[in-house]
Design a protein around this motif. Structure first.
Motif, PDB file in Angstrom:
ATOM      1  N   ILE A 254       0.870  -1.170   0.000  1.00  0.00           N
ATOM      2  CA  ILE A 254       0.000   0.000   0.000  1.00  0.00           C
ATOM      3  C   ILE A 254       0.908   1.222   0.000  1.00  0.00           C
ATOM      4  CG2 ILE A 254      -0.216  -0.111   2.522  1.00  0.00           C
ATOM      5  CD1 ILE A 254      -3.089   1.012   2.199  1.00  0.00           C
ATOM      6  N   THR A 255       0.543   2.245  -0.759  1.00  0.00           N
ATOM      7  CA  THR A 255       1.379   3.443  -0.858  1.00  0.00           C
ATOM      8  C   THR A 255       1.238   4.309   0.389  1.00  0.00           C
ATOM      9  OG1 THR A 255      -0.353   4.770  -1.902  1.00  0.00           O
ATOM     10  CG2 THR A 255       1.116   3.496  -3.371  1.00  0.00           C
ATOM     11  N   PRO A 256       2.236   5.175   0.641  1.00  0.00           N
ATOM     12  CA  PRO A 256       2.138   6.094   1.781  1.00  0.00           C
ATOM     13  C   PRO A 256       0.895   6.987   1.708  1.00  0.00           C
ATOM     14  CG  PRO A 256       4.394   6.032   0.974  1.00  0.00           C
ATOM     15  CD  PRO A 256       3.558   5.261  -0.015  1.00  0.00           C
ATOM     16  N   GLU A 257       0.507   7.412   0.509  1.00  0.00           N
ATOM     17  CA  GLU A 257      -0.680   8.250   0.362  1.00  0.00           C
ATOM     18  C   GLU A 257      -1.934   7.489   0.785  1.00  0.00           C
ATOM     19  OE1 GLU A 257       1.560   7.654  -2.111  1.00  0.00           O
ATOM     20  OE2 GLU A 257       2.598   9.587  -2.091  1.00  0.00           O
ATOM     21  N   ALA A 258      -2.022   6.224   0.410  1.00  0.00           N
ATOM     22  CA  ALA A 258      -3.168   5.403   0.796  1.00  0.00           C
ATOM     23  C   ALA A 258      -3.167   5.164   2.308  1.00  0.00           C
ATOM     24  CB  ALA A 258      -3.167   4.084   0.032  1.00  0.00           C
ATOM     25  N   VAL A 259      -1.991   4.954   2.881  1.00  0.00           N
ATOM     26  CA  VAL A 259      -1.893   4.777   4.339  1.00  0.00           C
ATOM     27  C   VAL A 259      -2.427   6.023   5.046  1.00  0.00           C
ATOM     28  CG1 VAL A 259      -0.291   4.575   6.285  1.00  0.00           C
ATOM     29  CG2 VAL A 259      -0.009   3.100   4.280  1.00  0.00           C
ATOM     30  N   ARG A 260      -2.058   7.202   4.563  1.00  0.00           N
ATOM     31  CA  ARG A 260      -2.538   8.436   5.194  1.00  0.00           C
ATOM     32  C   ARG A 260      -4.062   8.547   5.113  1.00  0.00           C
ATOM     33  NH1 ARG A 260       2.453  10.181   3.292  1.00  0.00           N
ATOM     34  NH2 ARG A 260       1.667  10.934   1.291  1.00  0.00           N
ATOM     35  N   LEU A 261      -4.640   8.194   3.966  1.00  0.00           N
ATOM     36  CA  LEU A 261      -6.094   8.220   3.828  1.00  0.00           C
ATOM     37  C   LEU A 261      -6.752   7.261   4.820  1.00  0.00           C
ATOM     38  CD1 LEU A 261      -8.693   9.074   2.249  1.00  0.00           C
ATOM     39  CD2 LEU A 261      -8.269   7.076   0.814  1.00  0.00           C
ATOM     40  N   VAL A 262      -6.219   6.050   4.916  1.00  0.00           N
ATOM     41  CA  VAL A 262      -6.768   5.046   5.843  1.00  0.00           C
ATOM     42  C   VAL A 262      -6.615   5.520   7.284  1.00  0.00           C
ATOM     43  CG1 VAL A 262      -6.467   2.701   6.728  1.00  0.00           C
ATOM     44  CG2 VAL A 262      -6.473   3.112   4.249  1.00  0.00           C
ATOM     45  N   GLU A 263      -5.460   6.071   7.621  1.00  0.00           N
ATOM     46  CA  GLU A 263      -5.227   6.530   8.992  1.00  0.00           C
ATOM     47  C   GLU A 263      -6.149   7.682   9.373  1.00  0.00           C
ATOM     48  OE1 GLU A 263      -0.990   7.199   9.051  1.00  0.00           O
ATOM     49  OE2 GLU A 263      -0.607   5.121   9.684  1.00  0.00           O
ATOM     50  N   ARG A 264      -6.432   8.595   8.443  1.00  0.00           N
ATOM     51  CA  ARG A 264      -7.379   9.686   8.725  1.00  0.00           C
ATOM     52  C   ARG A 264      -8.776   9.129   9.020  1.00  0.00           C
ATOM     53  NH1 ARG A 264      -5.042  12.268   4.250  1.00  0.00           N
ATOM     54  NH2 ARG A 264      -6.884  11.815   2.987  1.00  0.00           N
ATOM     55  N   THR A 265      -9.187   8.168   8.208  1.00  0.00           N
ATOM     56  CA  THR A 265     -10.502   7.565   8.412  1.00  0.00           C
ATOM     57  C   THR A 265     -10.533   6.777   9.714  1.00  0.00           C
ATOM     58  OG1 THR A 265     -10.754   7.432   6.022  1.00  0.00           O
ATOM     59  CG2 THR A 265     -12.278   6.128   7.342  1.00  0.00           C
ATOM     60  N   ALA A 266      -9.448   6.080  10.022  1.00  0.00           N
ATOM     61  CA  ALA A 266      -9.373   5.304  11.270  1.00  0.00           C
ATOM     62  C   ALA A 266      -9.436   6.224  12.485  1.00  0.00           C
ATOM     63  CB  ALA A 266      -8.101   4.463  11.291  1.00  0.00           C
ATOM     64  N   ALA A 267      -8.804   7.383  12.408  1.00  0.00           N
ATOM     65  CA  ALA A 267      -8.852   8.327  13.527  1.00  0.00           C
ATOM     66  C   ALA A 267     -10.284   8.806  13.757  1.00  0.00           C
ATOM     67  CB  ALA A 267      -7.925   9.511  13.254  1.00  0.00           C
ATOM     68  N   TRP A 268     -11.002   9.108  12.664  1.00  0.00           N
ATOM     69  CA  TRP A 268     -12.407   9.503  12.789  1.00  0.00           C
ATOM     70  C   TRP A 268     -13.230   8.358  13.390  1.00  0.00           C
ATOM     71  CZ3 TRP A 268     -16.431   6.938  10.466  1.00  0.00           C
ATOM     72  CH2 TRP A 268     -17.691   7.496  10.676  1.00  0.00           C
ATOM     73  N   PHE A 269     -13.010   7.134  12.878  1.00  0.00           N
ATOM     74  CA  PHE A 269     -13.766   5.976  13.354  1.00  0.00           C
ATOM     75  C   PHE A 269     -13.545   5.760  14.855  1.00  0.00           C
ATOM     76  CE2 PHE A 269     -14.497   1.468  14.170  1.00  0.00           C
ATOM     77  CZ  PHE A 269     -15.717   1.267  13.543  1.00  0.00           C
ATOM     78  N   GLU A 270     -12.306   5.919  15.290  1.00  0.00           N
ATOM     79  CA  GLU A 270     -12.003   5.720  16.711  1.00  0.00           C
ATOM     80  C   GLU A 270     -12.738   6.744  17.580  1.00  0.00           C
ATOM     81  OE1 GLU A 270      -8.172   5.396  19.717  1.00  0.00           O
ATOM     82  OE2 GLU A 270      -7.918   4.968  17.579  1.00  0.00           O
ATOM     83  N   THR A 271     -12.887   7.975  17.101  1.00  0.00           N
ATOM     84  CA  THR A 271     -13.631   8.963  17.896  1.00  0.00           C
ATOM     85  C   THR A 271     -15.109   8.602  17.972  1.00  0.00           C
ATOM     86  OG1 THR A 271     -14.054  10.444  16.032  1.00  0.00           O
ATOM     87  CG2 THR A 271     -12.048  10.834  17.303  1.00  0.00           C
ATOM     88  N   GLU A 272     -15.629   7.934  16.946  1.00  0.00           N
ATOM     89  CA  GLU A 272     -17.041   7.539  16.917  1.00  0.00           C
ATOM     90  C   GLU A 272     -17.319   6.248  17.691  1.00  0.00           C
ATOM     91  OE1 GLU A 272     -19.628   9.275  15.362  1.00  0.00           O
ATOM     92  OE2 GLU A 272     -18.097  10.835  15.203  1.00  0.00           O
ATOM     93  N   GLN A 273     -16.439   5.244  17.554  1.00  0.00           N
ATOM     94  CA  GLN A 273     -16.691   3.906  18.099  1.00  0.00           C
ATOM     95  C   GLN A 273     -15.801   3.515  19.266  1.00  0.00           C
ATOM     96  OE1 GLN A 273     -19.245   1.927  17.020  1.00  0.00           O
ATOM     97  NE2 GLN A 273     -19.796   3.706  15.810  1.00  0.00           N
ATOM     98  N   GLY A 274     -14.727   4.248  19.484  1.00  0.00           N
ATOM     99  CA  GLY A 274     -13.795   3.904  20.541  1.00  0.00           C
ATOM    100  C   GLY A 274     -12.631   3.090  20.005  1.00  0.00           C
TER     101      GLY A 274
END
Length: 107
Positions: free
Chosen positions: A6-26
């Protein structure tokens, strides 16, 4: 089975979404890239990569991805056939969406 890159750009996109998800679900979830078919009844429908989350203790650790040769805590549950031949395809980002792209041939 060979690890999918996976490219670094894709990792950043996934990590941004994961950070949002963690604020919503824990905490306690990891990102999982999967193959999504929205409507199999529509013959024009094209499956695409989607992003989901699974509990860290339930994820299949053999499906971990690599970014620049290092394991990243992102997993892929897409069919292995999508990344054939081995080592020739990887996950990248185009227009804010995860996509599978060909790896350019080396010198």
């Amino acid at each position: 089975m060979r690890k999918v890159s996976i490219t670094p750009e894709a990792v950043r996109l996934v990590e941004r979404t994961a950070a949002w998800f963690e604020t919503e679900q824990g905490p306690g979830f990891v990102p999982v890239i999967m193959w999504v078919a929205s409507s199999t009844a529509d013959p024009r429908m094209v499956p695409h990569l989607g992003l989901g989350f699974e509990r860290r203790e339930a994820v299949d650790r053999s499906r971990i991805m690599q970014c620049e040769g290092e394991d990243v805590e992102i997993f892929q549950y897409a069919p292995d056939e999508l990344f054939q031949p081995e080592g020739r395809k990887h996950v990248d980002v185009r227009s804010d969406a995860l996509v599978i792209v060909d790896t350019p041939a080396g010198p």
